[in-house]
Structures are given as structure tokens and as C-alpha cells.
Motif scaffolding. Structure first.
Motif, PDB file in Angstrom:
ATOM      1  N   LEU A   1       0.723  -0.880  -0.128  1.00 41.61           N
ATOM      2  CA  LEU A   1      -0.005   0.559   0.365  1.00 41.61           C
ATOM      3  C   LEU A   1       0.998   1.477  -0.002  1.00 41.61           C
ATOM      4  CD1 LEU A   1      -3.021  -1.256   2.666  1.00 41.61           C
ATOM      5  CD2 LEU A   1      -3.222  -1.501   0.615  1.00 41.61           C
ATOM      6  N   PHE A   2       2.087   1.149   0.080  1.00 45.18           N
ATOM      7  CA  PHE A   2       3.392   2.369   0.159  1.00 45.18           C
ATOM      8  C   PHE A   2       4.084   1.958  -0.503  1.00 45.18           C
ATOM      9  CE2 PHE A   2       0.745   0.998   4.146  1.00 45.18           C
ATOM     10  CZ  PHE A   2       0.309   2.687   4.544  1.00 45.18           C
ATOM     11  N   LYS A   3       3.968   1.471  -1.536  1.00 46.18           N
ATOM     12  CA  LYS A   3       5.383   1.155  -2.406  1.00 46.18           C
ATOM     13  C   LYS A   3       6.096   2.502  -3.182  1.00 46.18           C
ATOM     14  CE  LYS A   3       2.058   0.512  -6.428  1.00 46.18           C
ATOM     15  NZ  LYS A   3       1.511  -1.190  -7.196  1.00 46.18           N
ATOM     16  N   SER A   4       5.232   3.459  -3.143  1.00 47.64           N
ATOM     17  CA  SER A   4       5.396   4.970  -3.738  1.00 47.64           C
ATOM     18  C   SER A   4       6.017   6.029  -3.005  1.00 47.64           C
ATOM     19  CB  SER A   4       4.836   5.445  -5.100  1.00 47.64           C
ATOM     20  OG  SER A   4       4.454   4.837  -5.883  1.00 47.64           O
ATOM     21  N   ALA A   5       5.793   5.154  -1.516  1.00 48.19           N
ATOM     22  CA  ALA A   5       6.095   6.808  -0.298  1.00 48.19           C
ATOM     23  C   ALA A   5       7.132   6.754   0.545  1.00 48.19           C
ATOM     24  CB  ALA A   5       5.949   6.026   0.936  1.00 48.19           C
ATOM     25  N   PRO A   6       8.012   8.317   0.263  1.00 51.63           N
ATOM     26  CA  PRO A   6       8.781   8.827   0.915  1.00 51.63           C
ATOM     27  C   PRO A   6       9.745   7.778   2.114  1.00 51.63           C
ATOM     28  CG  PRO A   6       7.867  10.186   1.442  1.00 51.63           C
ATOM     29  CD  PRO A   6       6.891   8.949   0.170  1.00 51.63           C
TER      30      PRO A   6
ATOM     31  N   ARG B   1       9.563   4.980   7.312  1.00 52.77           N
ATOM     32  CA  ARG B   1       9.962   4.930   8.355  1.00 52.77           C
ATOM     33  C   ARG B   1       8.763   4.522   9.152  1.00 52.77           C
ATOM     34  NH1 ARG B   1      11.159   9.687  11.616  1.00 52.77           N
ATOM     35  NH2 ARG B   1      12.772   8.456  12.691  1.00 52.77           N
ATOM     36  N   LEU B   2       7.870   5.565   9.391  1.00 55.87           N
ATOM     37  CA  LEU B   2       6.969   5.718  10.342  1.00 55.87           C
ATOM     38  C   LEU B   2       6.268   4.433  10.113  1.00 55.87           C
ATOM     39  CD1 LEU B   2       5.489   9.414   9.725  1.00 55.87           C
ATOM     40  CD2 LEU B   2       6.973   8.278  11.446  1.00 55.87           C
ATOM     41  N   VAL B   3       5.849   3.762   8.939  1.00 55.04           N
ATOM     42  CA  VAL B   3       5.067   2.643   8.902  1.00 55.04           C
ATOM     43  C   VAL B   3       6.004   1.926   9.456  1.00 55.04           C
ATOM     44  CG1 VAL B   3       4.410   0.816   6.538  1.00 55.04           C
ATOM     45  CG2 VAL B   3       4.137   3.546   6.288  1.00 55.04           C
ATOM     46  N   LYS B   4       7.059   1.300   9.595  1.00 57.71           N
ATOM     47  CA  LYS B   4       7.659   0.877  10.154  1.00 57.71           C
ATOM     48  C   LYS B   4       7.995   0.963  12.032  1.00 57.71           C
ATOM     49  CE  LYS B   4      11.171  -2.658  10.332  1.00 57.71           C
ATOM     50  NZ  LYS B   4      11.118  -3.495   9.624  1.00 57.71           N
ATOM     51  N   ALA B   5       7.783   2.063  12.207  1.00 61.90           N
ATOM     52  CA  ALA B   5       7.649   1.536  13.453  1.00 61.90           C
ATOM     53  C   ALA B   5       5.787   1.776  13.740  1.00 61.90           C
ATOM     54  CB  ALA B   5       7.877   3.588  13.626  1.00 61.90           C
ATOM     55  N   ALA B   6       5.561   2.311  13.126  1.00 62.34           N
ATOM     56  CA  ALA B   6       4.171   1.467  13.609  1.00 62.34           C
ATOM     57  C   ALA B   6       3.871  -0.011  13.524  1.00 62.34           C
ATOM     58  CB  ALA B   6       3.297   2.253  12.707  1.00 62.34           C
TER      59      ALA B   6
ATOM     60  N   HIS C   1      -6.101   3.701  14.807  1.00 66.59           N
ATOM     61  CA  HIS C   1      -6.623   3.288  14.344  1.00 66.59           C
ATOM     62  C   HIS C   1      -6.754   1.503  13.647  1.00 66.59           C
ATOM     63  CE1 HIS C   1      -9.402   6.154  12.160  1.00 66.59           C
ATOM     64  NE2 HIS C   1      -8.412   6.886  12.216  1.00 66.59           N
ATOM     65  N   ARG C   2      -5.430   0.879  14.277  1.00 75.09           N
ATOM     66  CA  ARG C   2      -5.010  -0.241  14.077  1.00 75.09           C
ATOM     67  C   ARG C   2      -5.994  -0.846  15.716  1.00 75.09           C
ATOM     68  NH1 ARG C   2      -5.317  -4.482  16.011  1.00 75.09           N
ATOM     69  NH2 ARG C   2      -3.414  -6.151  17.146  1.00 75.09           N
TER      70      ARG C   2
ATOM     71  N   GLN D   1      -4.041   8.756   5.039  1.00 73.42           N
ATOM     72  CA  GLN D   1      -2.774   7.935   5.045  1.00 73.42           C
ATOM     73  C   GLN D   1      -3.260   6.939   6.652  1.00 73.42           C
ATOM     74  OE1 GLN D   1      -0.301  10.178   3.637  1.00 73.42           O
ATOM     75  NE2 GLN D   1      -0.696  11.260   2.097  1.00 73.42           N
ATOM     76  N   ALA D   2      -3.391   8.040   7.813  1.00 78.21           N
ATOM     77  CA  ALA D   2      -2.626   7.261   8.370  1.00 78.21           C
ATOM     78  C   ALA D   2      -3.461   6.046   8.790  1.00 78.21           C
ATOM     79  CB  ALA D   2      -2.585   8.613  10.053  1.00 78.21           C
ATOM     80  N   GLU D   3      -5.367   6.516   8.133  1.00 82.82           N
ATOM     81  CA  GLU D   3      -6.299   5.597   8.415  1.00 82.82           C
ATOM     82  C   GLU D   3      -5.620   4.558   8.237  1.00 82.82           C
ATOM     83  OE1 GLU D   3     -10.772   5.208   7.316  1.00 82.82           O
ATOM     84  OE2 GLU D   3     -10.131   7.234   8.036  1.00 82.82           O
ATOM     85  N   ILE D   4      -5.251   4.866   6.609  1.00 80.78           N
ATOM     86  CA  ILE D   4      -5.425   3.451   5.920  1.00 80.78           C
ATOM     87  C   ILE D   4      -4.388   2.888   6.517  1.00 80.78           C
ATOM     88  CG2 ILE D   4      -3.997   2.964   3.625  1.00 80.78           C
ATOM     89  CD1 ILE D   4      -5.193   5.093   2.249  1.00 80.78           C
ATOM     90  N   LEU D   5      -3.292   3.117   6.762  1.00 82.98           N
ATOM     91  CA  LEU D   5      -1.937   2.010   7.329  1.00 82.98           C
ATOM     92  C   LEU D   5      -2.930   1.773   8.844  1.00 82.98           C
ATOM     93  CD1 LEU D   5       0.850   0.837   8.282  1.00 82.98           C
ATOM     94  CD2 LEU D   5       1.600   3.498   9.362  1.00 82.98           C
ATOM     95  N   GLY D   6      -3.292   2.322   9.256  1.00 86.64           N
ATOM     96  CA  GLY D   6      -3.922   1.885  10.741  1.00 86.64           C
ATOM     97  C   GLY D   6      -5.639   0.116  10.484  1.00 86.64           C
TER      98      GLY D   6
END
Length: 534
Positions: free
Chosen positions: A378-383, A388-393, A438-439, A463-468
Motif C-alpha cells: 500500500l506504500f510502495k511509492s512512499a518517501p 519509517r513511520l509505517v515501520k515504527a507503527a 486505527h489499529r 493516510q494514517a487511517e489506511i495504515l491503521g
């Protein structure tokens, strides 16, 4: 609202405080990916897991015991005594007698605490007041005799270097100008490329400024003359200005009060030059006691704020920085950084801290890495700042499981936004907190944290909602570490979300899992396709 998750999770503004840090790879363990194998429990750094340092300053004496992941340490113990060792030093040339007595008692107490905690020997440094006082050496000898503590008296340039290293502990990759204000001195240091450059020291500490003749006008002339001399030594410094020291933090608290800022975390708080000017007027024209009480500033610190405010205004006029960031890290953290091997210094403090939290508190340590791999399509084009926020979450997604289910989402948000974590802007704290919220809960409205959401724009909240929600679904496929979860595929142009479900995971994809996956698809405004592999 339509979100294109190919660009969805792709917000990035180039920043001067470490947002462009390298995503370090440990070549010896490529399976760990761009962030490398965690080092918090590596034999080479394990001796840093609990270490005590003491800073004998001109205004305060503080002991800190660091614990946990050394790259992003928690404060196991933190105590400060306001001793004002440097009060009256300009006139007498000697340490304040009452402050000297209080400092000696504080150091004796700290030594007893260190022994009770079975710590290695404390690292004790003294700065301007002790190095300038004619009885400074006698004070150090008395401390050694009565407590067994050896005080290392450092000069101004060394003080600047250690403070700058403290900033680098929190912001790897940062560049700009560090300004550390103590009671009797003010230091400046350049940082870039993970190293400290030129350093200068001055007498622009509030305790010394109180003794300058000629009232406020005389003091302002003196500050201007000294500041111009510092500029001649350092040259232009128009990147970020990092402020270190209690007087700067007090001004930041008052700025938060004036602005009605919703997140009361000082580390990485940002101000502009116009903010500082408005707050200086607010301090000058307001009721000092009311401001102090409302902002949570001690009376002894508030007495120094007008002097520090004059210094900061002149500093901004002289150097014209891009913007201003408050650092809660300084000399004490710089002492810890000094003992780190280079490969640990290069690590991302957020990721190291998240790895440590997962190993200590998660029900299945190691699953966060699998969850990260699962949600990454879902985050393949993310900077990298977002990755790093995705990883930390993902690493933190399960560390609050002991909280009551009714409050687990709030606990996650509270921990992420207020915890002692390095390398996080305030907006990133809220993003991380919202994703973790959102998790555990689909909706984010109707709780006490809503005022903090304003630190994110609508797109970032989505975006945070999608990740959660992706983590919320991925957790349903949890079996054991290294088990096959299945695979998400995202086709942003077709607006299609696809789940490839292996036979081994089918039993885990029940009614609740299906509902969570549909909720994720809804947030993406996507068509959902589930493919079951035989």
C-alpha cells in the motif's frame, strides 16, 4: 474523498532536522531490510543499556539515568536541583555559597541513588560556573572527598560539542546551528553530515546578564556586541536553529500557551522568528506570575526568562535562521552519544526504540517485521520519511495489548504522541498515534485527542487511517513468527485491492477478518478481490 494510494502514502517535505536521514542497511543481515538489524541487544552496545550522567550547571544540577535502546534512550531516572551555583559569580568570582552547599548535597544524593541502582560509575561534568569560579577546583576536590565522584570540568567549546552531539542523538542527519544556553554561558555549534563543526562560547548566560550594568538598554547593547563577535567567528548560519537549555524550553512553553498549541511536548517543537517576537511581547507585557503558572514554568526559571528572551531576539536578528526547533537533548545525551559505536550512531532512533518496545512488550516479538512486509504494497511509492513511520507503527502495533480493550486505542495514541521518542516531528507523532489508534478502532472521532488532529492535513489523516486499518486486518492473520500471512496487492489506477490468501491462512480469515478487510478497502475507496490459493 478520493485517495490514490500510489501517491497515498507519499507526503514529504524536505526538512532540515533529519527527515532526510539515511535508511541504514546492515549488509551482514540483508533480511532485515533498509533499517538494518536492531542493535539494542548487541554485545557491542549492551553496556549502554543503563548509564548515569550528571550535569553540574551554573543554574541546576541534574542526574539522568538512561535505559532501554541506547539509540533512543528512555529516562529511567531524572532529577534536577536548582542550585544557582553561578549566581553572583561576575561580582565575587566565586561560586554562590548557598548554591555550592545545595550542589554538594545533591551530588551526594545522586551517588547514593547510583549505588542503590547498581549503576556503573556516574559520568559527571561541570560547565561555566565551576570552570570560571576561583574556588571551582576546591569545590571539585570537596565533592571527590565527600562523595567519591570525579567531576570533569569542560571548557566552553567542549560544552558546545557535547550539546551538539545530544542534538544529533535525537536528529541523525540534522544540519544547522545549535545554541545551548546555561546559567552563565551560551554556546553555539554547527552540525552537518552527522558531525560537529565550528564551536564558540560566550558569557551570554542569564545569571551573568543580570549583573551587566546599565539596565535593560545596557544589557541589550552588551548582547548585541557579543553576538556580532560570534557571527564574525561562525559566518552566516541560515539553516535550522536548534535551541538547547532550560531557559529556551521555558520560552517554548510560554509560546505554546500564547498560541494555544495542542501538543505539550517540547522536543521538536517548532517556532518561527515572528512567533518568538510575539512571545517576547507577551512576556514583557503580561503578568509574570500568571504566565508562569499557566505555562508550568518554575519561579526560579521564570526569573531568567526576560534575559534569555533578549538573547534569543538578538540571536535571530544576527543569524536569521530558517526556523527554530526546541531540543530536549543536550549535554547529558551528548555524553551518551560519545560512547556509542559509529554503526549505532547511524541508526534511526525511532526504529531502534520501536524494536526495543516490541521485544519487551509485544505478545509475539518479531511479528512487526512480518506485518510491515504485509502492508508495504500500500506504500510502495512512499518517501522514506513515511516508510519509517509505517515501520515504527508495525513494530508498535501490539505493545499496548495489556491496556483495557475499551481504552487500548487511546493508550496507543497517547503513548505515540507523548513518549520520549527521538527523530519525530510533532506532525509525525500525531500520524503515528492516529495509525495506532486505527489499529484498534475504525473511527477516530469523539475522543479527547481530536484537537491534535489539526497538526495533520485531511490527506495525512486519511493516510494514517489506511495504515491503521491495514495493520488491524493483518493482525487477524497472526499465527506465528515467519508464518505466511498472505499478500496484499494494490492497483491504484484500477482502484482495486487484492488479497492473495494461502491455504495455511484461510481458517484465520473469518467474519471479523473479512469485515476489517472491507473497512480497509472502503478507506481506499477500492474494489475488493479475495483470491484463495490452493
Amino acid at each position: 474523498m478520493t485517495i490514490d494510494a500510489d501517491t497515498a502514502i507519499s507526503h514529504s517535505d524536505r526538512d532540515l532536522s533529519g527527515d532526510d536521514m539515511d535508511l541504514h542497511t546492515d549488509e551482514s543481515a540483508p533480511e532485515w531490510g533498509v533499517f538494518g538489524r536492531p542493535l539494542f541487544d548487541d554485545p557491542s552496545v549492551r553496556h549502554l543499556s543503563r548509564i548515569g550522567v550528571v550535569d553540574v550547571g551554573s543554574n541546576s544540577v541534574r542526574m539522568v539515568v538512561f535505559d532501554g535502546a541506547a539509540r533512543s534512550p528512555a529516562y529511567f531516572y531524572n532529577e534536577k536541583i536548582m542550585c544557582a551555583l553561578g549566581a553572583g559569580l561576575s561580582e565575587t568570582g566565586r561560586l554562590n555559597p548557598n548554591g555550592r552547599e545545595r550542589a554538594l548535597a545533591a551530588l551526594e544524593r545522586f551517588q547514593h541513588i547510583a549505588k542503590g541502582l547498581d549503576l556503573p560509575p556516574l559520568h559527571v561534568v561541570a560547565t561555566a560556573a565551576v570552570r570560571d569560579a576561583e574556588d571551582g577546583a576546591a569545590f571539585c576536590a570537596e565533592v571527590l572527598e565527600q562523595t567519591g565522584l570525579h567531576i570533569q570540568v569542560i571548557d566552553g567549546e567542549e560544552e558546545a560539542r557535547l550539546s551538539a552531539q545530544g542534538v544529533l542523538l535525537g536528529w541523525p542527519g540534522a544540519y544547522g546551528l545549535i545554541c545551548d544556553i546555561g546559567g552563565s554561558s551560551m554556546e553555539l555549534a554547527e552540525i552537518s553530515n552527522n558531525s560537529v563543526g565550528r564551536r564558540v562560547t560566550s558569557s551570554l548566560g542569564p545569571l551573568k546578564l543580570r549583573d551587566v550594568k546599565g539596565g535593560r538598554k545596557g544589557r541589550q547593547v552588551h548582547i548585541k556586541d557579543v553576538m556580532e563577535g560570534l557571527r564574525d567567528q561562525l559566518g552566516p548560519q541560515q539553516d535550522r536553529l536548534f535551541l538547547v537549555g532550560g531557559s529556551w524550553r521555558a520560552i517554548a512553553r510560554i509560546d505554546m500557551l500564547r498560541r494555544g498549541y495542542p501538543l505539550k511536548v517540547l522536543h521538536e517543537y517548532r517556532m518561527s522568528a515572528s512567533d518568538v517576537r510575539e512571545t517576547a511581547k507577551f512576556i514583557e507585557n503580561g503578568d509574570s506570575n500568571k504566565i508562569r503558572s499557566a505555562a508550568g514554568v518554575s519561579s526560579s526559571r521564570m526569573a531568567l526568562v526576560p534575559f534569555a528572551s533578549d538573547v534569543l531576539l538578538r540571536l535571530l536578528t544576527t543569524f536569521k535562521p530558517k526556523d527554530i526547533a526546541i531540543s530536549s537533548y543536550g549535554i547529558r545525551e551528548g555524553l551518551l552519544y560519545e560512547q556509542m559505536p559509529l554503526r549505532l550512531r547511524k541508526r534511526d532512533p525511532l526504529i531502534e526504540s520501536a524494536y526495543f518496545a516490541e521485544s519487551k512488550d509485544a505478545r509475539l516479538p518479531g511479528f512487526g517485521k512480518q506485518l510491515f512486509d504485509f502492508v508495504m504494497p500500500l506504500f510502495k511509492s512512499a518517501p522514506k520519511s513515511r516508510i519509517r513511520l509505517v515501520k515504527a507503527a508495525c513494530l508498535l502495533h501490539d505493545v499496548s495489548w495489556r491496556a483495557h480493550p475499551d481504552y487500548r486505542a487511546e493508550v496507543c495514541f497517547d503513548n505515540a504522541t507523548r513518549a520520549n521518542l527521538g527523530g519525530l516531528k510533532h506532525s509525525e507523532r500525531v500520524f503515528l498515534g492516529l495509525a495506532l489508534q486505527h489499529r484498534y478502532r475504525n473511527k477516530r472521532e469523539g475522543n479527547r485527542f481530536e484537537p491534535l488532529y489539526e497538526l495533520l492535513d485531511e490527506k495525512e489523516q486519511k493516510q494514517a487511517e489506511i495504515l491503521g486499518k491495514a495493520m488491524r486486518f493483518g493482525a487477524m492473520l497472526w499465527m506465528q513468527k515467519d508464518a505466511e500471512l498472505g499478500k496484499l496487492k494494490w492497483y491504484p489506477k484500477k482502484k482495486q485491492l487484492e488479497l492473495l490468501l494461502p491455504k495455511s491462512s484461510r481458517a484465520l480469515y473469518g467474519e471479523v477478518g473479512e469485515a476489517r478487510l472491507k473497512s480497509l478497502a472502503q478507506s481506499l475507496e477500492a474494489e475488493l478481490v479475495v483470491k484463495r490459493r490452493s
